[in-house]
Design an enzyme around this catalytic site. Structure first.
Site, mmCIF file in Angstrom:
data_model
loop_
_atom_site.group_PDB
_atom_site.id
_atom_site.type_symbol
_atom_site.label_atom_id
_atom_site.label_comp_id
_atom_site.label_asym_id
_atom_site.label_seq_id
_atom_site.Cartn_x
_atom_site.Cartn_y
_atom_site.Cartn_z
ATOM 1 N N ASP A 9 0.204 -7.723 1.486
ATOM 2 C CA ASP A 9 0.534 -6.293 1.527
ATOM 3 C C ASP A 9 2.043 -6.072 1.510
ATOM 4 O OD1 ASP A 9 0.102 -3.556 1.573
ATOM 5 O OD2 ASP A 9 -0.010 -3.445 3.764
ATOM 6 N N HIS A 52 0.815 -1.215 0.000
ATOM 7 C CA HIS A 52 0.000 0.000 0.000
ATOM 8 C C HIS A 52 0.853 1.272 0.000
ATOM 9 C CE1 HIS A 52 0.376 -0.252 4.521
ATOM 10 N NE2 HIS A 52 0.447 1.053 4.380
ATOM 11 N N GLY A 102 3.296 6.389 8.037
ATOM 12 C CA GLY A 102 4.696 6.611 7.700
ATOM 13 C C GLY A 102 5.597 5.503 8.204
ATOM 14 N N ASN A 103 5.138 4.776 9.237
ATOM 15 C CA ASN A 103 5.870 3.593 9.705
ATOM 16 C C ASN A 103 5.636 2.394 8.790
ATOM 17 O OD1 ASN A 103 5.523 4.746 12.924
ATOM 18 N ND2 ASN A 103 7.443 3.758 12.329
ATOM 19 N N SER A 104 4.590 2.433 7.974
ATOM 20 C CA SER A 104 4.238 1.296 7.128
ATOM 21 C C SER A 104 5.429 0.833 6.301
ATOM 22 C CB SER A 104 3.089 1.667 6.189
ATOM 23 O OG SER A 104 1.899 1.852 6.900
ATOM 24 N N LEU A 141 -7.207 -25.264 -0.556
ATOM 25 C CA LEU A 141 -7.968 -26.505 -0.372
ATOM 26 C C LEU A 141 -9.309 -26.489 -1.095
ATOM 27 C CD1 LEU A 141 -7.609 -27.713 3.342
ATOM 28 C CD2 LEU A 141 -6.606 -28.663 1.266
ATOM 29 N N GLY A 142 -9.850 -25.311 -1.321
ATOM 30 C CA GLY A 142 -11.166 -25.248 -1.960
ATOM 31 C C GLY A 142 -12.284 -25.654 -1.013
ATOM 32 N N VAL A 143 -12.216 -25.167 0.227
ATOM 33 C CA VAL A 143 -13.275 -25.448 1.196
ATOM 34 C C VAL A 143 -13.688 -24.156 1.889
ATOM 35 C CG1 VAL A 143 -12.519 -27.820 1.634
ATOM 36 C CG2 VAL A 143 -11.635 -25.963 3.062
ATOM 37 N N VAL A 144 -14.938 -24.114 2.338
ATOM 38 C CA VAL A 144 -15.433 -23.014 3.167
ATOM 39 C C VAL A 144 -15.477 -23.516 4.601
ATOM 40 C CG1 VAL A 144 -17.364 -21.457 3.635
ATOM 41 C CG2 VAL A 144 -16.806 -22.086 1.265
ATOM 42 N N ILE A 145 -14.881 -22.753 5.517
ATOM 43 C CA ILE A 145 -14.766 -23.228 6.901
ATOM 44 C C ILE A 145 -15.401 -22.233 7.873
ATOM 45 C CG2 ILE A 145 -12.690 -24.593 6.505
ATOM 46 C CD1 ILE A 145 -11.053 -22.231 7.602
#
Length: 459
Positions: A131, A101, A202-204, A259-263
């Protein structure tokens, strides 16, 4: 009288004893500061400004004329760099890590070193999910940080941040690690380090050091209701950052396990209903058809307790473990199914491109190719209007060399490196094989007007 004197002596002894236990940061700061940098960017060049090449110099007038751009404006009208964040040098040949960012959307990135030199940086690659951004400046024998490991960190350890909050270069703040493995709503693939180190705008992108002077994290986010520091700051673990950096350097994008899963989390009631001793694990609410989990035999209702050598106590632990696993690896998964504990061998897939959310101005994601541009096929109407039989149309410019050389949506690319371009697939293959560090020609048609330009790829 003696009791008062004794009390004062005891207080002084206690104060001196406590002070003796506090860490001393001066030597750490003295040794580490030279590798910390300030990062400024130039965004949104105004009409009439020159297009700058990779070396920061205006491109030749013939290039300006070909792309219909006027001559350079006076120095007064040019955008000025804005100080946005921090970063740190990870190798003596000029590679720098910072937050995505900090450099997102920048036309130019300026790095100011500890010795006050200002150098233009090339963005080698970015990864939106973590990020992170990898930059490169042309300089040798630079001071570099000592890279530490984040795997063995513990809450309560002292840590130090060096950065440029609000543009005040080389500000030092200190605190402790508050917690580990935090998942934030914005990203569940990064197990953030939570600290109480004072972090402000500014620390980012700046480094988080342990007492040995090793970087163990990259300061990335704060929790705030006021816009300033409120005692909750979050850093990207260095082990995660280096995995991302290595992939950006080698291939320009980041591959993550999938993995293709909803958890979902397992609460007390769910634990009881599934026959668990305690509320722990990741409950599989849905298995995506033909995904890695489906092909490996995972089912709706499975409760995953261990993934490889990682205990899964919270559902948020699973994406961290899966994302760090190389696609194609087979991992033993311990789970509860129908009240019984079983083990399943799961072959991890790769997070799909549209979900990967990684693009690189210098080395874009695979879908965008090394030029940082997306292309589509020519329509029959376009072929007829332009009186051409081959070529592809630029549909989107994501950054990198494509942005640096001024490509625009609607441009038609007919030839690259003296080879005819026929289809988007063939174009992607052609770009993937282009040589590095030598001039490459490209034939374009813009507004019906053909011409050639040249460019170089970094690697």
């Amino acid at each position: 009288m003696w009791s008062i004197t004794a009390a004062i002596c005891a207080l002084l002894w206690f104060s001196n004893g406590w002070a003796a236990q506090l860490p001393e940061f001066t030597q750490l700061v003295k040794e580490a500061s030279p590798a910390v940098v300030n990062i400024s960017t130039v965004r949104g060049a105004k009409e009439g400004e020159p297009i700058l090449g990779p070396n920061g110099q205006p491109l030749p007038d013939i290039f300006q004329e070909f792309f219909g751009r006027p001559h350079p404006r006076s120095e007064e009208g040019r955008p000025r760099p804005q100080s946005l964040g921090s970063g740190f040098i990870i190798s003596s040949d000029g590679y720098i890590l910072t937050n995505n960012h900090v450099v997102d959307g920048a036309d130019q990135v300026i790095v100011r070193l500890n010795d006050r030199r200002e150098l233009e940086a090339v963005v080698i690659g970015v990864d939106e999910r973590s990020d992170l951004a990898l930059l490169k400046i042309e300089a040798d024998n630079l001071p570099a940080v000592k890279i530490g490991h984040s795997a063995n960190l513990e809450p309560g350890q002292w840590v130090v941040a060096i950065g440029s909050p609000f543009g005040f270069d080389y500000s030092v703040t200190a605190g402790i690690i508050s917690a580990l493995g935090r998942s934030l709503p914005s990203e569940n693939y990064v197990p953030f380090i939570q600290t109480d180190v004072a972090i402000n705008p500014g620390n980012s992108g700046g480094p988080l050091f342990n007492l040995e002077g090793e970087v163990i994290g990259i300061n990335s986010q704060i929790f705030t209701r006021s816009g300033g520091f409120m005692g909750l700051s979050f850093a990207i673990p260095m082990d995660v950052a280096m995995r991302v950096s290595d992939q950006l350097k080698k291939q320009g994008y980041v591959s993550r396990g999938w993995l293709g899963v909803v958890i979902q989390d397992v609460n007390k009631d769910l634990a009881e209903s599934f026959g668990l001793d305690k509320a722990a694990g990741a409950l599989v609410a849905q298995v995506m058809p033909d995904g890695p989990g489906d092909r490996s035999g995972l089912r709706d209702g499975d409760v995953i307790l261990r993934f490889g050598d990682k205990e899964i106590n919270l559902s948020a632990d699973l994406p961290h473990a899966v994302g760090a696993t190389p696609p194609g690896d087979t991992v033993k998964v311990k789970l509860v199914r129908a009240g019984k504990q079983i083990s399943v061998d799961v072959t991890v897939g790769e997070l799909p491109t549209e979900q990967r959310q990684a693009s690189a101005p210098g080395q874009p994601a695979k879908k965008a190719n090394r030029l940082g541009v997306k292309v589509t096929s020519l329509s029959e109407e376009q072929r007829s209007d332009l009186e051409i039989s081959n070529g592809v149309v630029v549909s989107e410019v994501l950054g990198g060399p494509a942005k640096e050389i001024g490509l625009r949506p609607g441009d038609v690319i007919t030839d690259v490196n003296n080879q005819s371009v026929e289809t988007p697939k063939q174009f992607s293959s052609l770009v993937a094989e282009l040589p590095a560090d030598r001039s490459i020609s490209m034939r374009l048609i813009r507004r019906g007007r053909p011409g050639y330009i040249t460019f170089k790829l970094q690697d």
